[in-house]
Design a protein around this motif. Sequence first.
Motif: not given
Length: 178
Positions: A155, A158-159, A161-166, A169
């Motif tokens: 988790e 995944a968190d 990764k989401r932050q990096e993607a954000k 972005e």
Amino acid sequence: MKKVMLVVSLAALMAAMTGCNDNVKQERQAMNEPMKQEREFMREAIRHHSPDVQRVDIIDSTVVYTHIFDGIVDIKTYTFDGDVCIGAERVYTFPNQMSALRHYRDAIERAELYDNIELFNNQVKYKLKEGQHKLETKGLTKEQMKAKFDKQIDEAKADMKRQEAKMKEDHHHRHHDK
């Protein structure tokens, strides 16, 4: 006097961990294999300055959770007797003595959670009080405990990764809006 004893016991512990004694060495070789992998893993993680590394191992009757972040190595060891956790110990190794001292003071302020808080150079070590480790391990076998940590690690990854993607972005949008 007490302080000298502490240093001696920790020195003995370090010696025991590195296994200087030859005849004990062979017997311990088998036991040391996971420890050796663990140390190798640490060295790699530290060498690559990985921002955040987490892993969980079952070594004999213990579940060992290792978390490396910002140059700090945080190792929690849960000792099991059969399928019941009978104790938990946490050892932090800091990049310098200053940050270790700071953490040591924090731990002492939260002494209702911990026992035997020790500071040794850049290492802080303490045992979790029974109530505390029971909260974390209640009703869990070693395997379930490992699975629980693995899930937390997944988790967290995944968190991240989401932050990096954000961040990518946001970065992307900022440049296009100019």
